[in-house]
Design a protein around this motif. Structure first.
Motif, PDB file in Angstrom:
ATOM      1  N   TYR A  80       0.824  -1.093  -0.040  1.00  0.00           N
ATOM      2  CA  TYR A  80      -0.104  -0.011   0.075  1.00  0.00           C
ATOM      3  C   TYR A  80       0.789   1.262  -0.068  1.00  0.00           C
ATOM      4  O   TYR A  80       0.462   2.285  -0.601  1.00  0.00           O
ATOM      5  CB  TYR A  80      -0.947   0.056   1.204  1.00  0.00           C
ATOM      6  N   ARG A  81       1.983   1.067   0.624  1.00  0.00           N
ATOM      7  CA  ARG A  81       2.895   2.446   0.511  1.00  0.00           C
ATOM      8  C   ARG A  81       3.455   2.514  -0.925  1.00  0.00           C
ATOM      9  O   ARG A  81       3.653   3.634  -1.368  1.00  0.00           O
ATOM     10  CB  ARG A  81       4.067   2.084   1.316  1.00  0.00           C
ATOM     11  N   GLN A  82       3.534   1.369  -1.737  1.00  0.00           N
ATOM     12  CA  GLN A  82       4.026   1.579  -3.064  1.00  0.00           C
ATOM     13  C   GLN A  82       2.923   2.243  -3.768  1.00  0.00           C
ATOM     14  O   GLN A  82       3.370   2.939  -4.562  1.00  0.00           O
ATOM     15  CB  GLN A  82       4.184   0.016  -3.746  1.00  0.00           C
ATOM     16  N   VAL A  83       1.919   1.766  -3.743  1.00  0.00           N
ATOM     17  CA  VAL A  83       0.635   2.338  -4.359  1.00  0.00           C
ATOM     18  C   VAL A  83       0.488   3.970  -4.053  1.00  0.00           C
ATOM     19  O   VAL A  83       0.426   4.750  -5.044  1.00  0.00           O
ATOM     20  CB  VAL A  83      -0.774   1.681  -4.027  1.00  0.00           C
ATOM     21  N   ARG A  84       0.777   4.292  -2.699  1.00  0.00           N
ATOM     22  CA  ARG A  84       0.701   5.589  -2.535  1.00  0.00           C
ATOM     23  C   ARG A  84       1.694   6.247  -3.056  1.00  0.00           C
ATOM     24  O   ARG A  84       1.502   7.538  -3.583  1.00  0.00           O
ATOM     25  CB  ARG A  84       0.576   6.056  -0.849  1.00  0.00           C
ATOM     26  N   ASP A  85       2.858   5.929  -3.172  1.00  0.00           N
ATOM     27  CA  ASP A  85       4.230   6.487  -3.728  1.00  0.00           C
ATOM     28  C   ASP A  85       3.811   6.684  -5.220  1.00  0.00           C
ATOM     29  O   ASP A  85       4.022   7.750  -6.035  1.00  0.00           O
ATOM     30  CB  ASP A  85       5.306   5.759  -3.348  1.00  0.00           C
ATOM     31  N   GLU A  86       3.338   5.588  -5.850  1.00  0.00           N
ATOM     32  CA  GLU A  86       3.073   5.269  -7.302  1.00  0.00           C
ATOM     33  C   GLU A  86       1.988   6.590  -7.764  1.00  0.00           C
ATOM     34  O   GLU A  86       2.117   7.199  -8.896  1.00  0.00           O
ATOM     35  CB  GLU A  86       2.662   4.006  -7.821  1.00  0.00           C
ATOM     36  N   THR A  87       1.014   6.574  -7.042  1.00  0.00           N
ATOM     37  CA  THR A  87      -0.108   7.462  -7.179  1.00  0.00           C
ATOM     38  C   THR A  87       0.205   9.114  -7.148  1.00  0.00           C
ATOM     39  O   THR A  87       0.076   9.724  -7.728  1.00  0.00           O
ATOM     40  CB  THR A  87      -1.233   7.285  -6.044  1.00  0.00           C
TER      41      THR A  87
END
Length: 395
Positions: free
Chosen positions: A9-16
């Protein structure tokens, strides 16, 4: 101290966050160049271009619709679909916020695909769905089998409420025609059979019927042809009637009542009649609570709390209902303006390009992408969602 986000989910936040500016540019480009149902050629080209550049395999002219498309990355099962709407309203532009729906679906597909990694199986499927405002692109795509191998269909819609699910009714339109006998109203009135009088009587009958329809049911009609001259008894009259009901089964019952009323009027007036469906049927929306609650949980991380809809309130109809009858689906509302307003207004069109809309877009992309990854990676979640869907479909 806040609980740290799990790594995916951290990866999703960063990618977003990395893609936020580009996605907002897409939303604004669509907003500035509105195209109406089945004519969204530039919108479809913009969105498919973004997906192709990211390595998605794009198929155009889906379901025989020139502005419909699918874009696929990976190979299912499982398959999670992100739905994009991009048609605008005649004269009002993106007063339903479909520029945000498209950008959110695009962003969630790109982010989920970027984060899932080479080791993950499954397929991320972006589905371009034209003509939600009356043409029924999703309904036509569903009939063509676009969602047959899909495990979950995810989208959001901007609105004036923060609601975890959409209270959307079933709806369709019918053409009703009466045929009589032309005559001169003073020269040979006894030979005339007034088709317009029959149509007007149908309006009267339906008005009486409307007073005893259940909550969520509704009939509204207009005269589309009422004669050619005031000194000719009309031998043909036609009306178009919009029917809505809380469920698809109730809509079928209401359509049958329309036919009975038309037949009764025809017998009483000595006319003949025809009743035929004049639009794609939109089924009622069946919310998948398992997936809706998962999405709402992810969205809460951005400070947006979704609640249950106000009891008894219905917010129109959408062709997402036809998808939800086939696969587990979500359609939450996220507010981009205050509840003292409404969509399908110039004020809402302005809100669809506002700073609040920009914040909502990023929050929704993150929540949709997280939910999509959950679907791909969690077989238990998929099983629960499928069980919930079977229960809702049986209602």
């Amino acid at each position: 101290m806040p609980t740290p986000l799990p790594a995916p989910y951290r990866q999703v936040r960063d990618e977003t966050a990395r893609r936020a500016e580009a996605l907002w540019e897409v939303a604004c480009a669509l907003h500035e160049d509105p195209e109406t149902a089945f004519a969204e050629h530039r919108a479809a080209a913009l969105l498919t271009g973004e997906l192709e550049r990211a390595g998605f395999r794009v198929r155009r002219n889906v379901a025989g619709l020139p502005t419909a498309f699918t874009a696929r990355s990976g190979q299912g099962p499982p398959t999670v679909a992100l739905l994009l709407e991009y048609d605008a309203l005649p004269g009002l532009g993106h007063a339903c916020g479909h520029n945000l729906v498209a950008a959110a679906g695009l962003g969630a597909a790109l982010v989920a695909d970027a984060v899932r990694g080479a080791a993950d199986g499954g397929c991320v499927l972006a589905v371009g769905t034209p003509a939600e405002e009356g043409g029924g692109g999703k309904a036509l795509e569903a009939d063509a089998g676009v969602f047959d191998e899909v495990d979950a269909a995810l989208m959001f819609h901007p609105g004036v409420h923060d609601w975890v699910r959409a209270p959307l009714t079933a709806q369709e339109q019918y053409r009703v025609a009466f045929r009589g006998q032309a005559a001169h109203p003073t020269g040979n009135p006894a030979e005339g059979v007034d088709a317009l009088a029959a149509l007007i009587e149908l309006f009267n009958v339906l008005s009486a019927l409307g007073r005893r329809l259940p909550e969520g049911s509704h009939v509204q009609g207009i005269v589309t042809h009422g004669g050619t001259a005031t000194n000719i008894v009309p031998d043909r009259a036609e009306g178009r009637f919009g029917l809505r009901a809380a469920t698809t089964a109730a809509l079928d019952g209401l359509a049958a009542q329309l036919g009975v009323c038309a037949e009764g009027v025809a017998r009483a007036t000595g006319t003949s009649f025809e009743v035929e469906r004049a639009s794609v049927r939109y089924e009622h929306f069946r919310d998948n609570r398992v997936l809706s609650e998962r999405f709402a949980g992810h969205l809460s991380g951005a400070g947006i709390t979704l609640s249950e809809p106000t009891p008894g309130v219905h917010l129109g109809s959408s062709d997402i209902g036809n998808v939800s009858g086939r696969v587990p689906a979500i359609h939450p509302f996220v507010a981009i303006m205050e509840a003292d307003g409404s969509d399908h207004t110039p004020r809402f069109a302005t809100a669809a390009a506002s700073e609040r809309a920009r914040h909502v877009l990023s929050a929704v992309v993150e929540a949709l992408a997280c939910t999509a990854l959950d679907v791909l990676r969690d077989p238990h979640l998929r099983t629960r969602a499928a069980d919930e869907h079977r229960t809702a479909a049986a209602d």
